[in-house]
Design a protein around this motif. Sequence first.
Motif, PDB file in Angstrom:
ATOM      1  N   LYS A   1       0.828  -1.207   0.000  1.00  0.00           N
ATOM      2  CA  LYS A   1       0.000   0.000   0.000  1.00  0.00           C
ATOM      3  C   LYS A   1       0.863   1.259   0.000  1.00  0.00           C
ATOM      4  O   LYS A   1       0.524   2.260  -0.643  1.00  0.00           O
ATOM      5  CB  LYS A   1      -0.943  -0.003   1.201  1.00  0.00           C
ATOM      6  N   ALA A   2       2.004   1.226   0.712  1.00  0.00           N
ATOM      7  CA  ALA A   2       2.915   2.371   0.694  1.00  0.00           C
ATOM      8  C   ALA A   2       3.499   2.573  -0.698  1.00  0.00           C
ATOM      9  O   ALA A   2       3.698   3.716  -1.140  1.00  0.00           O
ATOM     10  CB  ALA A   2       4.032   2.168   1.710  1.00  0.00           C
ATOM     11  N   ALA A   3       3.765   1.472  -1.404  1.00  0.00           N
ATOM     12  CA  ALA A   3       4.291   1.590  -2.769  1.00  0.00           C
ATOM     13  C   ALA A   3       3.257   2.220  -3.694  1.00  0.00           C
ATOM     14  O   ALA A   3       3.588   3.080  -4.534  1.00  0.00           O
ATOM     15  CB  ALA A   3       4.705   0.213  -3.283  1.00  0.00           C
ATOM     16  N   PHE A   4       2.001   1.816  -3.574  1.00  0.00           N
ATOM     17  CA  PHE A   4       0.942   2.452  -4.365  1.00  0.00           C
ATOM     18  C   PHE A   4       0.830   3.939  -4.017  1.00  0.00           C
ATOM     19  O   PHE A   4       0.668   4.795  -4.902  1.00  0.00           O
ATOM     20  CB  PHE A   4      -0.396   1.761  -4.112  1.00  0.00           C
ATOM     21  N   ALA A   5       0.905   4.266  -2.720  1.00  0.00           N
ATOM     22  CA  ALA A   5       0.816   5.667  -2.298  1.00  0.00           C
ATOM     23  C   ALA A   5       1.981   6.475  -2.847  1.00  0.00           C
ATOM     24  O   ALA A   5       1.812   7.619  -3.294  1.00  0.00           O
ATOM     25  CB  ALA A   5       0.782   5.744  -0.773  1.00  0.00           C
ATOM     26  N   ASP A   6       3.171   5.900  -2.816  1.00  0.00           N
ATOM     27  CA  ASP A   6       4.363   6.570  -3.344  1.00  0.00           C
ATOM     28  C   ASP A   6       4.172   6.917  -4.815  1.00  0.00           C
ATOM     29  O   ASP A   6       4.471   8.032  -5.261  1.00  0.00           O
ATOM     30  CB  ASP A   6       5.568   5.656  -3.147  1.00  0.00           C
ATOM     31  N   ARG A   7       3.651   6.002  -5.575  1.00  0.00           N
ATOM     32  CA  ARG A   7       3.452   6.251  -7.013  1.00  0.00           C
ATOM     33  C   ARG A   7       2.367   7.295  -7.253  1.00  0.00           C
ATOM     34  O   ARG A   7       2.475   8.112  -8.165  1.00  0.00           O
ATOM     35  CB  ARG A   7       3.114   4.936  -7.715  1.00  0.00           C
ATOM     36  N   ALA A   8       1.323   7.283  -6.410  1.00  0.00           N
ATOM     37  CA  ALA A   8       0.267   8.279  -6.569  1.00  0.00           C
ATOM     38  C   ALA A   8       0.770   9.680  -6.247  1.00  0.00           C
ATOM     39  O   ALA A   8       0.402  10.648  -6.908  1.00  0.00           O
ATOM     40  CB  ALA A   8      -0.918   7.921  -5.669  1.00  0.00           C
ATOM     41  N   VAL A   9       1.611   9.800  -5.224  1.00  0.00           N
ATOM     42  CA  VAL A   9       2.073  11.114  -4.776  1.00  0.00           C
ATOM     43  C   VAL A   9       3.247  11.616  -5.608  1.00  0.00           C
ATOM     44  O   VAL A   9       3.282  12.782  -6.015  1.00  0.00           O
ATOM     45  CB  VAL A   9       2.480  11.056  -3.285  1.00  0.00           C
ATOM     46  N   MET A  10       4.211  10.760  -5.880  1.00  0.00           N
ATOM     47  CA  MET A  10       5.475  11.189  -6.492  1.00  0.00           C
ATOM     48  C   MET A  10       5.541  10.949  -7.991  1.00  0.00           C
ATOM     49  O   MET A  10       6.449  11.460  -8.660  1.00  0.00           O
ATOM     50  CB  MET A  10       6.647  10.481  -5.807  1.00  0.00           C
ATOM     51  N   GLY A  11       4.602  10.165  -8.525  1.00  0.00           N
ATOM     52  CA  GLY A  11       4.607   9.939  -9.961  1.00  0.00           C
ATOM     53  C   GLY A  11       5.817   9.139 -10.421  1.00  0.00           C
ATOM     54  O   GLY A  11       6.338   8.281  -9.710  1.00  0.00           O
ATOM     55  N   ASP A  12       6.284   9.455 -11.626  1.00  0.00           N
ATOM     56  CA  ASP A  12       7.384   8.707 -12.245  1.00  0.00           C
ATOM     57  C   ASP A  12       8.712   9.325 -11.818  1.00  0.00           C
ATOM     58  O   ASP A  12       9.186  10.297 -12.399  1.00  0.00           O
ATOM     59  CB  ASP A  12       7.238   8.746 -13.772  1.00  0.00           C
TER      60      ASP A  12
ATOM     61  N   PRO B   1      -5.421   1.349  -4.705  1.00  0.00           N
ATOM     62  CA  PRO B   1      -6.377   2.045  -3.833  1.00  0.00           C
ATOM     63  C   PRO B   1      -6.365   3.564  -4.006  1.00  0.00           C
ATOM     64  O   PRO B   1      -7.214   4.249  -3.420  1.00  0.00           O
ATOM     65  CB  PRO B   1      -5.907   1.654  -2.427  1.00  0.00           C
ATOM     66  N   PHE B   2      -5.426   4.079  -4.806  1.00  0.00           N
ATOM     67  CA  PHE B   2      -5.280   5.534  -4.934  1.00  0.00           C
ATOM     68  C   PHE B   2      -5.414   5.994  -6.382  1.00  0.00           C
ATOM     69  O   PHE B   2      -4.838   7.008  -6.773  1.00  0.00           O
ATOM     70  CB  PHE B   2      -3.925   5.973  -4.361  1.00  0.00           C
ATOM     71  N   ARG B   3      -6.181   5.281  -7.157  1.00  0.00           N
ATOM     72  CA  ARG B   3      -6.350   5.674  -8.549  1.00  0.00           C
ATOM     73  C   ARG B   3      -7.380   6.803  -8.638  1.00  0.00           C
ATOM     74  O   ARG B   3      -8.158   7.044  -7.713  1.00  0.00           O
ATOM     75  CB  ARG B   3      -6.786   4.484  -9.399  1.00  0.00           C
TER      76      ARG B   3
ATOM     77  N   GLY C   1      -6.590  10.638  -6.253  1.00  0.00           N
ATOM     78  CA  GLY C   1      -5.695   9.612  -5.720  1.00  0.00           C
ATOM     79  C   GLY C   1      -4.498  10.162  -4.980  1.00  0.00           C
ATOM     80  O   GLY C   1      -4.111   9.651  -3.922  1.00  0.00           O
ATOM     81  N   LYS C   2      -3.909  11.228  -5.512  1.00  0.00           N
ATOM     82  CA  LYS C   2      -2.713  11.789  -4.886  1.00  0.00           C
ATOM     83  C   LYS C   2      -3.017  12.325  -3.495  1.00  0.00           C
ATOM     84  O   LYS C   2      -2.289  12.037  -2.523  1.00  0.00           O
ATOM     85  CB  LYS C   2      -2.146  12.905  -5.769  1.00  0.00           C
ATOM     86  N   ALA C   3      -4.096  13.083  -3.368  1.00  0.00           N
ATOM     87  CA  ALA C   3      -4.465  13.644  -2.069  1.00  0.00           C
ATOM     88  C   ALA C   3      -4.849  12.542  -1.090  1.00  0.00           C
ATOM     89  O   ALA C   3      -4.476  12.588   0.097  1.00  0.00           O
ATOM     90  CB  ALA C   3      -5.619  14.634  -2.238  1.00  0.00           C
ATOM     91  N   VAL C   4      -5.581  11.547  -1.569  1.00  0.00           N
ATOM     92  CA  VAL C   4      -5.992  10.440  -0.701  1.00  0.00           C
ATOM     93  C   VAL C   4      -4.774   9.649  -0.234  1.00  0.00           C
ATOM     94  O   VAL C   4      -4.679   9.243   0.930  1.00  0.00           O
ATOM     95  CB  VAL C   4      -6.992   9.521  -1.431  1.00  0.00           C
ATOM     96  N   ALA C   5      -3.820   9.437  -1.139  1.00  0.00           N
ATOM     97  CA  ALA C   5      -2.606   8.692  -0.785  1.00  0.00           C
ATOM     98  C   ALA C   5      -1.803   9.423   0.278  1.00  0.00           C
ATOM     99  O   ALA C   5      -1.321   8.808   1.243  1.00  0.00           O
ATOM    100  CB  ALA C   5      -1.753   8.474  -2.033  1.00  0.00           C
ATOM    101  N   LEU C   6      -1.669  10.730   0.111  1.00  0.00           N
ATOM    102  CA  LEU C   6      -0.909  11.509   1.085  1.00  0.00           C
ATOM    103  C   LEU C   6      -1.628  11.521   2.437  1.00  0.00           C
ATOM    104  O   LEU C   6      -0.984  11.434   3.500  1.00  0.00           O
ATOM    105  CB  LEU C   6      -0.704  12.928   0.569  1.00  0.00           C
ATOM    106  N   GLU C   7      -2.941  11.585   2.414  1.00  0.00           N
ATOM    107  CA  GLU C   7      -3.716  11.543   3.652  1.00  0.00           C
ATOM    108  C   GLU C   7      -3.533  10.198   4.353  1.00  0.00           C
ATOM    109  O   GLU C   7      -3.369  10.132   5.579  1.00  0.00           O
ATOM    110  CB  GLU C   7      -5.194  11.786   3.351  1.00  0.00           C
ATOM    111  N   TRP C   8      -3.541   9.110   3.573  1.00  0.00           N
ATOM    112  CA  TRP C   8      -3.336   7.779   4.158  1.00  0.00           C
ATOM    113  C   TRP C   8      -1.950   7.669   4.780  1.00  0.00           C
ATOM    114  O   TRP C   8      -1.798   7.145   5.898  1.00  0.00           O
ATOM    115  CB  TRP C   8      -3.510   6.692   3.095  1.00  0.00           C
TER     116      TRP C   8
END
Length: 692
Positions: free
Chosen positions: A377-388, A405-407, A411-418
């Motif tokens: 889940k942290a890896a998905f969040a990292d990709r949502a927040v930081m991109g490529d 879970p962050f598509r 997604g970016k805001a939700v990932a950072l909140e998580w």
Amino acid sequence: MTGNSVQIGAVTGDVVLNDRFGRSSASPRQIPPMPRGFVDRESILSTLDDVLRGPAAQRQIVVISGLAGVGKSAVVRRWAHEWGEQFPGGQLYVDYAAVRTESGAPVNDALADCLVALGVHHEHIPASLPARTNLFRTLTATAPVLVVLDDVTEPAQVPPFLPNSAGSVVLVTSNDRLAELALDGAHLFTLEPLDDRSGLSLLRELCGPARVLAEAEMARKLVAFCAGLPVALRIVAARLLSRPHLTIACLVGELADEPTRLAAFSLRGESLVSAVFDNAYRSLPPDAASLYRILGIAPVRRVSVEVAAVMLGCPVSRAVPLLNVLVDASLLDDLRGNGFALHDLVRLHAGQRAAEEDSAEERDEVLDRVRVHYLRKAAFADRAVMGDRMRIGDLRDLLAGRPDPFRGDTGKAVALEWLCEERANLLAVLHTTADRGWDDSAWQLCEALHALYLNRRFLDDWTEASEIGAAAAGRAGNHAAQARLLSVVSRAYTELDELERARECLEQALVLAERSRHTVLIASVWEFTGRYRDQVDPGRSAEAYQRAIERNTEAGERRGVALATYFLGRATSSRGDQTAALEILQRAHRLLLEVNDERMAGRGSISLGVAHFRSGDTASARRELEHAVGVFTRSKAAHYEAEAREVLAEVAEHDGDLHSARENLTRVLHIRQASGAPNLEGILAHLRRLTV
């Protein structure tokens, strides 16, 4: 002859009248005296007063639930001591803990004891529970009675003891919430642990103020280890009183070791706190008991339904009712939308039970499921927040076939909140992962957490996590990962003004990066070196940025070129050449937009605003800064929002717009306070000047 006989004339000696049940007229007073050292329950006592002062024509039932050892019985006894004389029909007391056997609580026997207390001779007590219940109601129909039922475990243990007289009160204590009794009109209350202030007051009451004052700081630590449980505080007080030469500091030393802490709450060789929790634990059904033990070994302190299901290896739909069982048993706190948590001492007890009842393999399986869940889940969040962006860890296999879970647009805001919400859990999982020797997972998780630390400056967490991750990467023999973690954390050490440690990290990172022959990584280390030099040796920072640009160009890494160009432009502005800085920063901004790095493009807007302001163009400065505020407000990157607003406040003040200056600076203050930033006095002083 039938009817009543009345004797006329003088009678000497004691006279006891008996009715047809052989019952005397004496009223029982069975409730034990109130405990010594009762503190800080004014709120619940006041609430009880209000409830029990209800309509005199009604019988009142009150259930006080809460964690074992939290002081429920003490509250009831205190109230009974103050109000007991209001019940001329008597005061009856049933301690279910004392009469409970392996087969359950003998309600029939307890009711017989109450009938005896009401004066009924044994030969007149019916055999069946319904008959005894009817007799109890008959005998309590004429005058208000106070009934205390202590340590009830089942709702069915209460109805046989409900008096028939108006104004009677039944006080029930239980670890379980007994919600079913609300259908009978019961008032349900939960008793919480004492706060530290009240815990210290109780310790003073029990041990005497002089002894506590003599070791005030140690006393506060002792109270903290007792975690608000009166039973724990009474045990440590008893130990201190029984051994006058035992210091509080020595006792704190015993309690400081988590694995043996429960054993330290012992008297005469018996671990009393563990025994209190054992009683509640033994009443759990097997599946709930299994979850209880799992929660005791899990590294996370606050558990969501999702994580509970992961730990159990079951669907969420199965985890929810098991969590509810633990909540109802007062062994798990429901944080009302923010997950669930075990009380500190309960967690130790649950872990103790797991160590004794579950195999090492079973415990390892739980920890492994937690590790995989948080890493994924942290890896998905990292990709949502930081991109490529450049990553050393390749987690594509871990993420393959799994729903993101962050598509979506949010997604970016939700990932950072998580990431923020799970911050403490993520760090705890990282510790456990490294401790278990899962080194690759440890450094990969640490790298994923850059998405959190680069956007929310939790500097202490950042340095702690990076030291763990870098050490794990070193043990795994991954020079590139170690270099990456050391170079990135140099930013945290620089902001903490630990410049020597920042320099050491960068020097070590450069050696490791060169050894790895990872060109983009080498360029990144040079970029971080430039940022360090911005603070300690500005004249040499441009050289480091140029090296970063060259290496990124060599590797065809467009984003790396854009980043290094941005930092070069910022350094040029700091040196005073605003014309050159604006040209470099505008080029960097274009490059960042081309690689779809909105976060860094937003930072570019801040630096452009600063350069325009320094060159005297406040209109352009405000335009760039307001754009940056919008970018970071939408993405919830509060650290950079604060950076943009702080400059914007300065520009507004320069233009005489004091309202805008105050508004922006107030928001900066709120953001910095929320992140735990130190040294806020400068912002507060500035706000005071703007308010005058």
